[in-house]
Motif scaffolding. Structure first.
Motif, PDB file in Angstrom:
ATOM      1  N   ALA A  76     -16.816   8.222   1.281  1.00  0.00           N
ATOM      2  CA  ALA A  76     -16.686   8.056  -0.173  1.00  0.00           C
ATOM      3  C   ALA A  76     -15.276   8.306  -0.691  1.00  0.00           C
ATOM      4  O   ALA A  76     -14.785   7.568  -1.543  1.00  0.00           O
ATOM      5  CB  ALA A  76     -17.678   8.976  -0.894  1.00  0.00           C
ATOM      6  N   ASP A  77     -14.600   9.332  -0.185  1.00  0.00           N
ATOM      7  CA  ASP A  77     -13.243   9.624  -0.663  1.00  0.00           C
ATOM      8  C   ASP A  77     -12.260   8.549  -0.197  1.00  0.00           C
ATOM      9  O   ASP A  77     -11.338   8.186  -0.924  1.00  0.00           O
ATOM     10  CB  ASP A  77     -12.780  10.996  -0.183  1.00  0.00           C
ATOM     11  CG  ASP A  77     -13.586  12.127  -0.798  1.00  0.00           C
ATOM     12  OD1 ASP A  77     -14.101  11.965  -1.923  1.00  0.00           O
ATOM     13  OD2 ASP A  77     -13.700  13.183  -0.156  1.00  0.00           O
ATOM     14  N   SER A  78     -12.452   8.035   1.002  1.00  0.00           N
ATOM     15  CA  SER A  78     -11.606   6.953   1.508  1.00  0.00           C
ATOM     16  C   SER A  78     -11.797   5.695   0.670  1.00  0.00           C
ATOM     17  O   SER A  78     -10.832   5.009   0.313  1.00  0.00           O
ATOM     18  CB  SER A  78     -11.935   6.653   2.973  1.00  0.00           C
ATOM     19  OG  SER A  78     -11.629   7.751   3.802  1.00  0.00           O
ATOM     20  N   ILE A  79     -13.036   5.389   0.361  1.00  0.00           N
ATOM     21  CA  ILE A  79     -13.343   4.213  -0.455  1.00  0.00           C
ATOM     22  C   ILE A  79     -12.728   4.366  -1.851  1.00  0.00           C
ATOM     23  O   ILE A  79     -12.098   3.440  -2.370  1.00  0.00           O
ATOM     24  CB  ILE A  79     -14.869   3.990  -0.530  1.00  0.00           C
ATOM     25  CG1 ILE A  79     -15.391   3.578   0.861  1.00  0.00           C
ATOM     26  CG2 ILE A  79     -15.225   2.952  -1.586  1.00  0.00           C
ATOM     27  CD1 ILE A  79     -16.897   3.637   1.014  1.00  0.00           C
ATOM     28  N   ALA A  80     -12.858   5.543  -2.439  1.00  0.00           N
ATOM     29  CA  ALA A  80     -12.272   5.793  -3.762  1.00  0.00           C
ATOM     30  C   ALA A  80     -10.753   5.638  -3.720  1.00  0.00           C
ATOM     31  O   ALA A  80     -10.148   5.111  -4.669  1.00  0.00           O
ATOM     32  CB  ALA A  80     -12.654   7.182  -4.256  1.00  0.00           C
ATOM     33  N   SER A  81     -10.142   6.044  -2.631  1.00  0.00           N
ATOM     34  CA  SER A  81      -8.688   5.961  -2.495  1.00  0.00           C
ATOM     35  C   SER A  81      -8.206   4.516  -2.516  1.00  0.00           C
ATOM     36  O   SER A  81      -7.296   4.156  -3.261  1.00  0.00           O
ATOM     37  CB  SER A  81      -8.244   6.647  -1.198  1.00  0.00           C
ATOM     38  OG  SER A  81      -6.860   6.490  -1.006  1.00  0.00           O
ATOM     39  N   TYR A  82      -8.822   3.642  -1.710  1.00  0.00           N
ATOM     40  CA  TYR A  82      -8.344   2.253  -1.702  1.00  0.00           C
ATOM     41  C   TYR A  82      -8.720   1.528  -2.995  1.00  0.00           C
ATOM     42  O   TYR A  82      -7.970   0.676  -3.474  1.00  0.00           O
ATOM     43  CB  TYR A  82      -8.791   1.484  -0.458  1.00  0.00           C
ATOM     44  CG  TYR A  82     -10.133   0.811  -0.533  1.00  0.00           C
ATOM     45  CD1 TYR A  82     -10.336  -0.350  -1.281  1.00  0.00           C
ATOM     46  CD2 TYR A  82     -11.215   1.318   0.163  1.00  0.00           C
ATOM     47  CE1 TYR A  82     -11.574  -0.958  -1.350  1.00  0.00           C
ATOM     48  CE2 TYR A  82     -12.448   0.704   0.106  1.00  0.00           C
ATOM     49  CZ  TYR A  82     -12.621  -0.424  -0.658  1.00  0.00           C
ATOM     50  OH  TYR A  82     -13.847  -1.027  -0.734  1.00  0.00           O
ATOM     51  N   LYS A  83      -9.855   1.877  -3.589  1.00  0.00           N
ATOM     52  CA  LYS A  83     -10.223   1.228  -4.859  1.00  0.00           C
ATOM     53  C   LYS A  83      -9.244   1.610  -5.972  1.00  0.00           C
ATOM     54  O   LYS A  83      -8.898   0.781  -6.814  1.00  0.00           O
ATOM     55  CB  LYS A  83     -11.658   1.585  -5.245  1.00  0.00           C
ATOM     56  CG  LYS A  83     -12.683   0.839  -4.417  1.00  0.00           C
ATOM     57  CD  LYS A  83     -14.091   1.111  -4.883  1.00  0.00           C
ATOM     58  CE  LYS A  83     -15.077   0.255  -4.090  1.00  0.00           C
ATOM     59  NZ  LYS A  83     -16.459   0.453  -4.538  1.00  0.00           N
ATOM     60  N   GLN A  84      -8.812   2.863  -5.964  1.00  0.00           N
ATOM     61  CA  GLN A  84      -7.829   3.309  -6.956  1.00  0.00           C
ATOM     62  C   GLN A  84      -6.509   2.562  -6.770  1.00  0.00           C
ATOM     63  O   GLN A  84      -5.897   2.110  -7.731  1.00  0.00           O
ATOM     64  CB  GLN A  84      -7.602   4.824  -6.854  1.00  0.00           C
ATOM     65  CG  GLN A  84      -6.585   5.357  -7.841  1.00  0.00           C
ATOM     66  CD  GLN A  84      -6.993   5.139  -9.296  1.00  0.00           C
ATOM     67  OE1 GLN A  84      -8.163   5.190  -9.648  1.00  0.00           O
ATOM     68  NE2 GLN A  84      -6.024   4.883 -10.150  1.00  0.00           N
ATOM     69  N   LEU A  85      -6.081   2.393  -5.531  1.00  0.00           N
ATOM     70  CA  LEU A  85      -4.839   1.666  -5.273  1.00  0.00           C
ATOM     71  C   LEU A  85      -4.986   0.206  -5.693  1.00  0.00           C
ATOM     72  O   LEU A  85      -4.077  -0.365  -6.298  1.00  0.00           O
ATOM     73  CB  LEU A  85      -4.440   1.751  -3.799  1.00  0.00           C
ATOM     74  CG  LEU A  85      -3.078   1.117  -3.522  1.00  0.00           C
ATOM     75  CD1 LEU A  85      -1.977   2.132  -3.760  1.00  0.00           C
ATOM     76  CD2 LEU A  85      -3.013   0.578  -2.138  1.00  0.00           C
ATOM     77  N   ALA A  86      -6.128  -0.404  -5.403  1.00  0.00           N
ATOM     78  CA  ALA A  86      -6.346  -1.811  -5.764  1.00  0.00           C
ATOM     79  C   ALA A  86      -6.225  -2.008  -7.277  1.00  0.00           C
ATOM     80  O   ALA A  86      -5.710  -3.030  -7.730  1.00  0.00           O
ATOM     81  CB  ALA A  86      -7.705  -2.287  -5.265  1.00  0.00           C
ATOM     82  N   LYS A  87      -6.657  -1.027  -8.060  1.00  0.00           N
ATOM     83  CA  LYS A  87      -6.533  -1.126  -9.520  1.00  0.00           C
ATOM     84  C   LYS A  87      -5.074  -1.149  -9.961  1.00  0.00           C
ATOM     85  O   LYS A  87      -4.753  -1.669 -11.025  1.00  0.00           O
ATOM     86  CB  LYS A  87      -7.240   0.060 -10.201  1.00  0.00           C
ATOM     87  CG  LYS A  87      -8.732   0.014 -10.156  1.00  0.00           C
ATOM     88  CD  LYS A  87      -9.297   1.252 -10.836  1.00  0.00           C
ATOM     89  CE  LYS A  87     -10.792   1.340 -10.673  1.00  0.00           C
ATOM     90  NZ  LYS A  87     -11.326   2.593 -11.258  1.00  0.00           N
ATOM     91  N   LEU A  88      -4.204  -0.563  -9.156  1.00  0.00           N
ATOM     92  CA  LEU A  88      -2.787  -0.472  -9.507  1.00  0.00           C
ATOM     93  C   LEU A  88      -1.981  -1.694  -9.087  1.00  0.00           C
ATOM     94  O   LEU A  88      -0.790  -1.790  -9.392  1.00  0.00           O
ATOM     95  CB  LEU A  88      -2.177   0.786  -8.873  1.00  0.00           C
ATOM     96  CG  LEU A  88      -2.800   2.116  -9.289  1.00  0.00           C
ATOM     97  CD1 LEU A  88      -2.187   3.262  -8.501  1.00  0.00           C
ATOM     98  CD2 LEU A  88      -2.642   2.343 -10.785  1.00  0.00           C
TER      99      LEU A  88
END
Length: 141
Positions: A76-88
């Motif tokens: 879950a934390d790994s998934i949140a990390s790449y999703k946050q970057l994708a938003k940027l």
């Protein structure tokens, strides 16, 4: 016939559309590849370590950043990390390096299936197979 001013506006609009399309392709390719890497990260059969490797992927711009997160078999934390970057990811970010880093000391050992880590399920690599697959999928022909 269009005026020079109208042509400049058309060119500017076309550039904006191309940048937006490029941005969406980068977001999709990055997100799909990260998702597959995380999903393919094996889970240690040892309950003390189960899910730690999968949950320690970290996505960043311009330089890698290793983290040491709690264990979580869903990643879950790994998934949140790449999703946050994708938003940027914006048109201005196109061309910047993006990293997906796993800083656990044994991540490389698992990637290359070295025998020391036999508690992992099917250690066949996580990065190489998915980056290669993405390269083939998004390769311009």
């Amino acid at each position: 016939m269009k005026s020079r001013s109208d042509l400049k506006k058309d060119v500017k609009k076309a550039k904006q559309i191309m940048l937006k399309d490029a941005m969406n392709i980068v977001k999709t390719a990055f997100s799909e590849t990260c998702e597959k890497i995380i999903k393919d990260t094996p889970i240690n059969r040892d309950p003390e370590e189960a899910g730690k490797l999968r949950n320690n992927w970290n996505a960043t711009f311009n330089s890698p950043l290793a983290v040491n997160r709690r264990k979580n078999t869903s990643g879950a934390d790994s998934i949140a990390s790449y999703k946050q970057l994708a938003k940027l990811i914006t048109p201005k970010k196109i061309g910047e390096k993006m990293y997906l880093t796993n800083g656990l000391h044994y991540a490389d050992e698992i990637e290359f299936a070295r025998s020391k880590y036999k508690n992992y399920q099917q250690p066949q690599g996580m990065l190489r197979i998915n980056v290669q697959a993405a390269g083939g999928k998004y390769d311009s022909k």
